[in-house]
Design a protein around this motif. Structure first.
Motif, PDB file in Angstrom:
ATOM      1  N   GLY A   1       0.828  -1.199   0.000  1.00  0.00           N
ATOM      2  CA  GLY A   1       0.000   0.000   0.000  1.00  0.00           C
ATOM      3  C   GLY A   1       0.858   1.243   0.000  1.00  0.00           C
ATOM      4  N   TRP A   2       0.600   2.118   0.974  1.00  0.00           N
ATOM      5  CA  TRP A   2       1.255   3.420   0.990  1.00  0.00           C
ATOM      6  C   TRP A   2       1.659   3.801   2.404  1.00  0.00           C
ATOM      7  N   LEU A   3       2.669   4.642   2.460  1.00  0.00           N
ATOM      8  CA  LEU A   3       3.113   5.237   3.712  1.00  0.00           C
ATOM      9  C   LEU A   3       2.994   6.741   3.541  1.00  0.00           C
ATOM     10  N   ASP A   4       1.961   7.312   4.150  1.00  0.00           N
ATOM     11  CA  ASP A   4       1.742   8.758   4.097  1.00  0.00           C
ATOM     12  C   ASP A   4       2.579   9.420   5.183  1.00  0.00           C
ATOM     13  N   TYR A   5       2.943  10.679   4.960  1.00  0.00           N
ATOM     14  CA  TYR A   5       3.695  11.415   5.976  1.00  0.00           C
ATOM     15  C   TYR A   5       3.475  12.914   5.802  1.00  0.00           C
ATOM     16  N   ASN A   6       3.724  13.644   6.878  1.00  0.00           N
ATOM     17  CA  ASN A   6       3.656  15.101   6.869  1.00  0.00           C
ATOM     18  C   ASN A   6       5.066  15.663   6.812  1.00  0.00           C
ATOM     19  N   LEU A   7       5.186  16.804   6.177  1.00  0.00           N
ATOM     20  CA  LEU A   7       6.470  17.470   6.014  1.00  0.00           C
ATOM     21  C   LEU A   7       6.304  18.937   6.393  1.00  0.00           C
ATOM     22  N   LYS A   8       7.176  19.404   7.267  1.00  0.00           N
ATOM     23  CA  LYS A   8       7.139  20.816   7.668  1.00  0.00           C
ATOM     24  C   LYS A   8       8.529  21.403   7.454  1.00  0.00           C
ATOM     25  N   LEU A   9       8.584  22.463   6.651  1.00  0.00           N
ATOM     26  CA  LEU A   9       9.833  23.157   6.350  1.00  0.00           C
ATOM     27  C   LEU A   9       9.726  24.579   6.869  1.00  0.00           C
ATOM     28  N   GLN A  10      10.690  24.992   7.675  1.00  0.00           N
ATOM     29  CA  GLN A  10      10.686  26.339   8.233  1.00  0.00           C
ATOM     30  C   GLN A  10      12.005  27.020   7.924  1.00  0.00           C
ATOM     31  N   ALA A  11      11.928  28.256   7.432  1.00  0.00           N
ATOM     32  CA  ALA A  11      13.132  29.039   7.133  1.00  0.00           C
ATOM     33  C   ALA A  11      13.269  30.174   8.139  1.00  0.00           C
ATOM     34  N   ARG A  12      14.468  30.373   8.607  1.00  0.00           N
ATOM     35  CA  ARG A  12      14.841  31.528   9.433  1.00  0.00           C
ATOM     36  C   ARG A  12      16.169  32.020   8.891  1.00  0.00           C
ATOM     37  N   ASP A  13      16.543  33.222   9.279  1.00  0.00           N
ATOM     38  CA  ASP A  13      17.827  33.744   8.825  1.00  0.00           C
ATOM     39  C   ASP A  13      18.939  32.768   9.214  1.00  0.00           C
ATOM     40  N   GLY A  14      19.677  32.290   8.214  1.00  0.00           N
ATOM     41  CA  GLY A  14      20.831  31.441   8.461  1.00  0.00           C
ATOM     42  C   GLY A  14      20.573  29.951   8.596  1.00  0.00           C
ATOM     43  N   ARG A  15      19.291  29.516   8.684  1.00  0.00           N
ATOM     44  CA  ARG A  15      19.036  28.088   8.873  1.00  0.00           C
ATOM     45  C   ARG A  15      17.605  27.720   8.495  1.00  0.00           C
ATOM     46  N   VAL A  16      17.417  26.423   8.286  1.00  0.00           N
ATOM     47  CA  VAL A  16      16.075  25.883   8.057  1.00  0.00           C
ATOM     48  C   VAL A  16      15.895  24.677   8.982  1.00  0.00           C
ATOM     49  N   ARG A  17      14.649  24.421   9.300  1.00  0.00           N
ATOM     50  CA  ARG A  17      14.298  23.239  10.095  1.00  0.00           C
ATOM     51  C   ARG A  17      13.390  22.372   9.243  1.00  0.00           C
ATOM     52  N   VAL A  18      13.724  21.099   9.154  1.00  0.00           N
ATOM     53  CA  VAL A  18      12.951  20.145   8.364  1.00  0.00           C
ATOM     54  C   VAL A  18      12.419  19.088   9.324  1.00  0.00           C
ATOM     55  N   GLU A  19      11.106  18.875   9.285  1.00  0.00           N
ATOM     56  CA  GLU A  19      10.482  17.877  10.147  1.00  0.00           C
ATOM     57  C   GLU A  19       9.620  16.950   9.295  1.00  0.00           C
ATOM     58  N   VAL A  20       9.822  15.660   9.459  1.00  0.00           N
ATOM     59  CA  VAL A  20       9.033  14.647   8.762  1.00  0.00           C
ATOM     60  C   VAL A  20       8.349  13.831   9.856  1.00  0.00           C
ATOM     61  N   SER A  21       7.010  13.782   9.821  1.00  0.00           N
ATOM     62  CA  SER A  21       6.280  13.165  10.922  1.00  0.00           C
ATOM     63  C   SER A  21       4.959  12.561  10.455  1.00  0.00           C
ATOM     64  N   HIS A  22       4.231  12.043  11.401  1.00  0.00           N
ATOM     65  CA  HIS A  22       2.912  11.436  11.235  1.00  0.00           C
ATOM     66  C   HIS A  22       2.886  10.454  10.059  1.00  0.00           C
ATOM     67  N   PHE A  23       3.747   9.444  10.181  1.00  0.00           N
ATOM     68  CA  PHE A  23       3.785   8.380   9.182  1.00  0.00           C
ATOM     69  C   PHE A  23       2.575   7.481   9.403  1.00  0.00           C
ATOM     70  N   PHE A  24       1.846   7.210   8.338  1.00  0.00           N
ATOM     71  CA  PHE A  24       0.627   6.405   8.439  1.00  0.00           C
ATOM     72  C   PHE A  24       0.617   5.362   7.323  1.00  0.00           C
ATOM     73  N   HIS A  25       0.562   4.092   7.710  1.00  0.00           N
ATOM     74  CA  HIS A  25       0.533   2.993   6.737  1.00  0.00           C
ATOM     75  C   HIS A  25      -0.909   2.584   6.468  1.00  0.00           C
ATOM     76  N   HIS A  26      -1.264   2.556   5.199  1.00  0.00           N
ATOM     77  CA  HIS A  26      -2.546   1.960   4.815  1.00  0.00           C
ATOM     78  C   HIS A  26      -2.313   1.086   3.602  1.00  0.00           C
ATOM     79  N   ASN A  27      -3.035  -0.026   3.587  1.00  0.00           N
ATOM     80  CA  ASN A  27      -2.829  -0.987   2.509  1.00  0.00           C
ATOM     81  C   ASN A  27      -3.838  -0.772   1.390  1.00  0.00           C
TER      82      ASN A  27
END
Length: 187
Positions: free
Chosen positions: A93-119
């Motif tokens: 099936g599939w593995l769904d996920y959320n992605l959050k990208l945040q930019a600030r001066d000099g850096r970025v934060r990348v978060e990958v979360s809420h993985f959900f498996h459905h067949n």
């Protein structure tokens, strides 16, 4: 004596509840990436937009929130999960996920979360494992625990690989974006 027993029971209950909460904590990966040339928030945000357009075939379907002023992009994406054997084909099936990208001066934060498996539709409902957590095993019970636990670990490995690929590609786009922007300024 009664107070000591009551205190022991309360402490045991608290420790048991804390252990359960940790097992049910959702699987999440994040990384803070520093800009080599200390780029400003707007430049980094533009690089993150480029990443979304390059990395995802249909980025408009992936992006759920796009706030340039705050420097935030939030998306929902899907990765195909194929079983390595016929014995585990019910889990395909599939593995769904959320992605959050945040930019600030000099850096970025990348978060990958809420993985959900459905067949796939038509496969056994029991073979849909749902939200991935930090737990080492999916279950200790049932006739299919061996297969559930095997696929659980495979799904967690796939989630880690997805996250790692995203981190590498965001770093690449940020590095190239800063270089390309500097070269473009001199046209």
């Amino acid at each position: 004596m009664k107070k000591a027993l009551l205190l022991f029971v309360l402490m045991s209950l608290t420790l048991f509840t804390h252990a359960q909460e940790n097992n049910y904590e959702e699987l999440k990966f994040f990384k803070v990436i520093q800009s080599e040339n200390n780029a400003d928030k707007n430049s980094l945000y533009a690089a993150l937009r480029s990443f979304m357009a390059i990395y995802y075939a249909n980025s408009q379907n992936v992006i759920q929130m796009d706030d340039k002023d705050a420097g935030i992009l939030i998306g929902k994406a899907t990765s195909v999960f194929d079983s390595p054997s016929m014995m585990l084909s019910a889990y395909e099936g599939w593995l769904d996920y959320n992605l959050k990208l945040q930019a600030r001066d000099g850096r970025v934060r990348v978060e990958v979360s809420h993985f959900f498996h459905h067949n796939k539709p038509g496969n056994q409902k029991k073979a849909q494992l749902g939200v991935l957590t930090k737990a080492d095993k999916y279950t200790d019970k049932g006739m299919q625990k061996k297969y559930h636990n095997k696929v659980w670990l495979m799904l967690k490995e796939q989630a880690a690989k997805i996250s790692s690929d995203i981190f590498v590609n965001v770093e690449k786009v940020i590095k190239e974006g800063a270089t390309i922007q500097s070269e473009d300024d001199n046209w």
